[in-house]
Write an enzyme that holds these catalytic residues in place. Sequence first.
Site, PDB file in Angstrom:
ATOM      1  N   SER A   1      34.655  21.859   8.811  1.00 22.33           N
ATOM      2  CA  SER A   1      33.394  20.981   8.893  1.00 22.33           C
ATOM      3  C   SER A   1      33.254  20.205  10.323  1.00 22.33           C
ATOM      4  O   SER A   1      34.243  20.049  11.107  1.00 22.33           O
ATOM      5  CB  SER A   1      33.627  19.693   7.888  1.00 22.33           C
ATOM      6  OG  SER A   1      32.427  18.936   8.202  1.00 22.33           O
TER       7      SER A   1
ATOM      8  N   TYR B   1      38.481  13.001   4.444  1.00 23.19           N
ATOM      9  CA  TYR B   1      38.080  14.219   4.384  1.00 23.19           C
ATOM     10  C   TYR B   1      38.128  14.969   5.852  1.00 23.19           C
ATOM     11  O   TYR B   1      38.115  15.996   5.984  1.00 23.19           O
ATOM     12  CB  TYR B   1      36.664  14.251   3.870  1.00 23.19           C
ATOM     13  CG  TYR B   1      35.901  15.476   3.988  1.00 23.19           C
ATOM     14  CD1 TYR B   1      35.896  16.604   2.753  1.00 23.19           C
ATOM     15  CD2 TYR B   1      34.991  15.832   4.824  1.00 23.19           C
ATOM     16  CE1 TYR B   1      35.344  17.512   3.088  1.00 23.19           C
ATOM     17  CE2 TYR B   1      34.371  16.920   5.070  1.00 23.19           C
ATOM     18  CZ  TYR B   1      34.403  18.019   3.817  1.00 23.19           C
ATOM     19  OH  TYR B   1      33.753  19.113   3.883  1.00 23.19           O
TER      20      TYR B   1
END
Length: 268
Positions: free
Chosen positions: A141, A151
Amino acid sequence: MRCALITGGTSGIGLAFAHALAAEGRPLVLVARNPDRLAAVATELAQRYGVTVDVLPADLADPEAQNAVAARLSRGDVSLLVNNAGFSLKTPIVGGDAALADAAWQVMGRAPRVLAAAAAAAMLAQPAGDGDRGCIITVSSVSALTRQDSYSAIKTYALALSEVLAGELRGSGITVTAVLPGWTHTEFHRRGNQKKSSIPGFLWLEPERGAAEALRDARRGCVVSIPSRRYRLLAGLLHFAPGGAVRSISRALGQHRRHDQLPTEDQR
């Protein structure tokens, strides 16, 4: 033509990869948690593109399930692995949901390592041929370039994992690519209770674009693929910014996002 194995292949970017590869006539192995959805997606792809689509139900939060997928990769008929399975993780490190954080690590950290290792070993056992033994793609990401939350920490590991593995396999005929998508129109954000209205429209991408650019870059031998010019520009700015500036920006983004997000246990 050897097949492609895609984790989290029934929705979002994973499903976009499945469509793109099936359209090329490549046989598929789809891995996801929901057997019914796997069967439905497999039937749709097989009928639409005339390819063989096998399914392997597996919850990658379970190390035994990871081992089962690794065993499938060890058969040697997979020349393209797409590590895509993941879920939104907004629980804090201090006082957060430890079980959820552990599951996230299993799915987005340990599983990509275990599966990449199994795939690479099987690919290395294949004849070199024209120098193209296989490809390993891991969906990280663009948040891996920030320090926003748990995350982003796991996705930073996924990025580093790909870069290290690319170095190990240099010259072997196996390419390794980390994909760093930004905000993408998928079920990922709905399942994570994220309000899309809080994110400017120009920052949103379509999953088909992310998958297409990732496959293009992987075939060029790129170790890092960042879909769209806007995110490549953002990544460049983050790369050259001082660490303190990146942390300040990350704190600001994290404070903004915590107001409209809750943890979820759903995978893509």
